[in-house]
Structures are given as structure tokens and as C-alpha cells.
Design a protein around this motif. Structure first.
Motif, PDB file in Angstrom:
ATOM      1  N   ARG A   1      16.299   7.618  -9.699  1.00 25.50           N
ATOM      2  CA  ARG A   1      14.930   7.632 -10.239  1.00 25.50           C
ATOM      3  C   ARG A   1      14.424   6.214 -10.445  1.00 25.50           C
ATOM      4  O   ARG A   1      13.266   5.901 -10.150  1.00 25.50           O
ATOM      5  N   ALA A   2      15.285   5.341 -10.950  1.00 27.36           N
ATOM      6  CA  ALA A   2      14.890   3.953 -11.185  1.00 27.36           C
ATOM      7  C   ALA A   2      14.551   3.256  -9.871  1.00 27.36           C
ATOM      8  O   ALA A   2      13.575   2.496  -9.791  1.00 27.36           O
ATOM      9  N   VAL A   3      15.339   3.522  -8.821  1.00 27.61           N
ATOM     10  CA  VAL A   3      15.074   2.918  -7.506  1.00 27.61           C
ATOM     11  C   VAL A   3      13.746   3.432  -6.957  1.00 27.61           C
ATOM     12  O   VAL A   3      12.928   2.660  -6.441  1.00 27.61           O
ATOM     13  N   ARG A   4      13.508   4.751  -7.055  1.00 21.57           N
ATOM     14  CA  ARG A   4      12.229   5.312  -6.571  1.00 21.57           C
ATOM     15  C   ARG A   4      11.047   4.713  -7.325  1.00 21.57           C
ATOM     16  O   ARG A   4      10.026   4.364  -6.739  1.00 21.57           O
ATOM     17  N   THR A   5      11.201   4.576  -8.636  1.00 23.39           N
ATOM     18  CA  THR A   5      10.126   3.995  -9.449  1.00 23.39           C
ATOM     19  C   THR A   5       9.872   2.545  -9.050  1.00 23.39           C
ATOM     20  O   THR A   5       8.722   2.124  -8.919  1.00 23.39           O
ATOM     21  N   ALA A   6      10.936   1.789  -8.826  1.00 21.46           N
ATOM     22  CA  ALA A   6      10.785   0.382  -8.432  1.00 21.46           C
ATOM     23  C   ALA A   6      10.103   0.282  -7.075  1.00 21.46           C
ATOM     24  O   ALA A   6       9.231  -0.581  -6.866  1.00 21.46           O
ATOM     25  N   ARG A   7      10.471   1.137  -6.123  1.00 19.70           N
ATOM     26  CA  ARG A   7       9.823   1.130  -4.804  1.00 19.70           C
ATOM     27  C   ARG A   7       8.331   1.463  -4.929  1.00 19.70           C
ATOM     28  O   ARG A   7       7.487   0.823  -4.307  1.00 19.70           O
ATOM     29  N   ARG A   8       8.040   2.479  -5.725  1.00 20.50           N
ATOM     30  CA  ARG A   8       6.640   2.892  -5.902  1.00 20.50           C
ATOM     31  C   ARG A   8       5.838   1.755  -6.532  1.00 20.50           C
ATOM     32  O   ARG A   8       4.734   1.430  -6.088  1.00 20.50           O
ATOM     33  N   GLU A   9       6.394   1.127  -7.543  1.00 18.60           N
ATOM     34  CA  GLU A   9       5.689   0.016  -8.190  1.00 18.60           C
ATOM     35  C   GLU A   9       5.530  -1.170  -7.249  1.00 18.60           C
ATOM     36  O   GLU A   9       4.510  -1.864  -7.278  1.00 18.60           O
ATOM     37  N   ALA A  10       6.524  -1.386  -6.388  1.00 19.59           N
ATOM     38  CA  ALA A  10       6.415  -2.478  -5.410  1.00 19.59           C
ATOM     39  C   ALA A  10       5.296  -2.176  -4.412  1.00 19.59           C
ATOM     40  O   ALA A  10       4.520  -3.083  -4.047  1.00 19.59           O
ATOM     41  N   ARG A  11       5.215  -0.916  -3.942  1.00 23.28           N
ATOM     42  CA  ARG A  11       4.124  -0.552  -3.015  1.00 23.28           C
ATOM     43  C   ARG A  11       2.762  -0.731  -3.680  1.00 23.28           C
ATOM     44  O   ARG A  11       1.817  -1.247  -3.074  1.00 23.28           O
ATOM     45  N   ILE A  12       2.657  -0.335  -4.934  1.00 19.20           N
ATOM     46  CA  ILE A  12       1.399  -0.498  -5.655  1.00 19.20           C
ATOM     47  C   ILE A  12       1.051  -1.973  -5.790  1.00 19.20           C
ATOM     48  O   ILE A  12      -0.109  -2.381  -5.605  1.00 19.20           O
ATOM     49  N   ALA A  13       2.052  -2.788  -6.077  1.00 22.32           N
ATOM     50  CA  ALA A  13       1.824  -4.226  -6.216  1.00 22.32           C
ATOM     51  C   ALA A  13       1.383  -4.841  -4.897  1.00 22.32           C
ATOM     52  O   ALA A  13       0.485  -5.688  -4.855  1.00 22.32           O
ATOM     53  N   VAL A  14       1.997  -4.385  -3.781  1.00 22.40           N
ATOM     54  CA  VAL A  14       1.614  -4.914  -2.468  1.00 22.40           C
ATOM     55  C   VAL A  14       0.173  -4.524  -2.164  1.00 22.40           C
ATOM     56  O   VAL A  14      -0.630  -5.345  -1.692  1.00 22.40           O
ATOM     57  N   ARG A  15      -0.199  -3.266  -2.424  1.00 23.25           N
ATOM     58  CA  ARG A  15      -1.577  -2.816  -2.182  1.00 23.25           C
ATOM     59  C   ARG A  15      -2.564  -3.593  -3.060  1.00 23.25           C
ATOM     60  O   ARG A  15      -3.654  -3.985  -2.606  1.00 23.25           O
ATOM     61  N   SER A  16      -2.183  -3.803  -4.303  1.00 22.54           N
ATOM     62  CA  SER A  16      -3.068  -4.542  -5.207  1.00 22.54           C
ATOM     63  C   SER A  16      -3.265  -5.967  -4.727  1.00 22.54           C
ATOM     64  O   SER A  16      -4.373  -6.512  -4.766  1.00 22.54           O
ATOM     65  N   ALA A  17      -2.185  -6.579  -4.230  1.00 20.94           N
ATOM     66  CA  ALA A  17      -2.279  -7.953  -3.735  1.00 20.94           C
ATOM     67  C   ALA A  17      -3.141  -8.007  -2.487  1.00 20.94           C
ATOM     68  O   ALA A  17      -3.959  -8.925  -2.306  1.00 20.94           O
ATOM     69  N   ALA A  18      -2.983  -7.013  -1.604  1.00 25.47           N
ATOM     70  CA  ALA A  18      -3.780  -6.981  -0.376  1.00 25.47           C
ATOM     71  C   ALA A  18      -5.249  -6.762  -0.712  1.00 25.47           C
ATOM     72  O   ALA A  18      -6.146  -7.396  -0.113  1.00 25.47           O
ATOM     73  N   THR A  19      -5.530  -5.927  -1.660  1.00 22.83           N
ATOM     74  CA  THR A  19      -6.916  -5.675  -2.073  1.00 22.83           C
ATOM     75  C   THR A  19      -7.476  -6.916  -2.718  1.00 22.83           C
ATOM     76  O   THR A  19      -8.653  -7.270  -2.499  1.00 22.83           O
ATOM     77  N   ALA A  20      -6.722  -7.610  -3.484  1.00 25.45           N
ATOM     78  CA  ALA A  20      -7.194  -8.819  -4.157  1.00 25.45           C
ATOM     79  C   ALA A  20      -7.515  -9.916  -3.146  1.00 25.45           C
ATOM     80  O   ALA A  20      -8.456 -10.693  -3.337  1.00 25.45           O
ATOM     81  N   ARG A  21      -6.799  -9.980  -2.032  1.00 28.01           N
ATOM     82  CA  ARG A  21      -7.079 -10.995  -1.016  1.00 28.01           C
ATOM     83  C   ARG A  21      -8.389 -10.709  -0.279  1.00 28.01           C
ATOM     84  O   ARG A  21      -9.063 -11.603   0.189  1.00 28.01           O
TER      85      ARG A  21
END
Length: 181
Positions: A157-177
Motif C-alpha cells: 500500500r505504501a509503494v502504491r501510494t508513493a507511486r500515485r503521489e509521484a505521478r501527481i507531482a509529475v503532472r503538477s510539475a508539467a502543468t506548472a511549466r
């Protein structure tokens, strides 16, 4: 502990407490029968522990004290599983020394000793059951496996949560650019 378990443990331990007490008070009555066994065990005890007493009466008293102590623990339910194993261990020298039917020429004595040996085997079986009885609670093996499974699922569960949060962070960074600014 259920009343049946409590009663069964008290009944099973009774013979060890009573006979242990008798043997502790009067080891001399067993010394002649126990001597051949203690003579064979004494060198091993000396080798393992040089200061360990090897006199026949002392070993009888030691075995009796262990029977009384472990019998009381089994009867009261305190450390009952280890106590049952210890009591099972004390039965071996008692049976070999006290009931050697294989050495009897007299058919009556042989029959009597065979019966006592079978009785001790029955007690041994009861003690093995008591040693494995978890009182209706899961055993250590099950609890360990359950804990490992629980830890594994928590980690997944912790690994899935970390992956999901990483994907969200990548999308947020791409949107911010992409945003003018």
C-alpha cells in the motif's frame, strides 16, 4: 482458559506433583532402581557440567523437584506449554529406571511394569497435547505468518501510494511549466 482446560491440566499434573513430592522427601526408596540409569547418565552430566551433582539420590531429588515445580505450573496455567514439555522429559528416566519390563523374568512383575510403561506413554501423549495446546488462540506460527502478511500488505500500500503521489507531482510539475508566468 476454559474450565475444561483448567480441569484437564490440573488432573494431568496431579500425579507429577504428588509423586514428585513423595520422591523429594524420600529418594532412598527409588535409589536401587534408579542407580543403573544414573550410572549411565552421570558421565554425560559430568562432561557437560563438571560441577553438576551425579549422586543417585541427588538426581532423584532434582527430578522430583522439577516434577513438582512444572506440575504446579501446568496445573495453574502458568507457562503451561513449556511445563508440559519439561514434565514429558522427566518421564523418560522415570520410566526407564522404574519400569524396565524388558529386564523382568517374573511374569507378574513384567506385566505390572508393562502396564506402568503404557500408563507413562499415555501421560507422555497427554503432555504433548498440553504442550501444543494454544488455549483456542492462534499459535506462534500463525501469528508470525499473519504479521508478515500484514506487513507485506502495508508495504505494498505504501509503494502504491508513493507511486500515485509521484505521478501527481509529475503532472503538477508539467502543468506548472505550461502556465505562463
Amino acid at each position: 482458559m476454559t474450565p475444561v482446560r483448567s480441569l484437564a491440566r490440573a488432573m494431568l499434573s496431579g500425579i507429577f506433583v504428588v509423586s514428585g513430592y513423595r520422591n523429594l522427601r524420600n529418594p532412598g526408596r527409588l535409589a536401587v532402581a534408579a542407580k543403573p540409569v544414573t550410572d549411565k547418565v552421570a558421565p554425560m552430566l559430568k562432561k557437560a557440567h563438571p560441577n553438576f551433582p551425579t549422586e543417585t539420590e541427588t538426581l532423584i531429588r532434582l527430578n522430583a523437584a522439577v516434577q513438582v515445580g512444572a506440575g504446579l505450573m501446568l496445573a495453574t496455567g502458568r507457562f503451561s506449554r513449556p511445563a508440559a514439555l519439561v514434565l514429558a522429559g522427566t518421564l523418560v528416566p522415570v520410566t526407564v529406571a522404574g519400569h524396565p519390563f524388558w529386564n523382568n523374568d517374573d511374569p507378574i512383575a513384567k506385566n505390572n511394569n508393562e502396564i506402568h510403561t503404557l500408563k507413562n506413554l499415555g501421560l507422555f501423549g497427554g503432555l504433548l497435547l498440553a504442550a501444543t495446546d494454544t488455549g483456542g488462540k492462534p499459535g506462534i506460527r500463525w501469528r508470525t505468518g499473519h504479521r508478515i502478511g500484514h506487513s507485506r500488505r502495508s508495504m505494498q500500500r505504501a509503494v502504491r501510494t508513493a507511486r500515485r503521489e509521484a505521478r501527481i507531482a509529475v503532472r503538477s510539475a508539467a502543468t506548472a511549466r505550461r502556465l505562463p508566468g
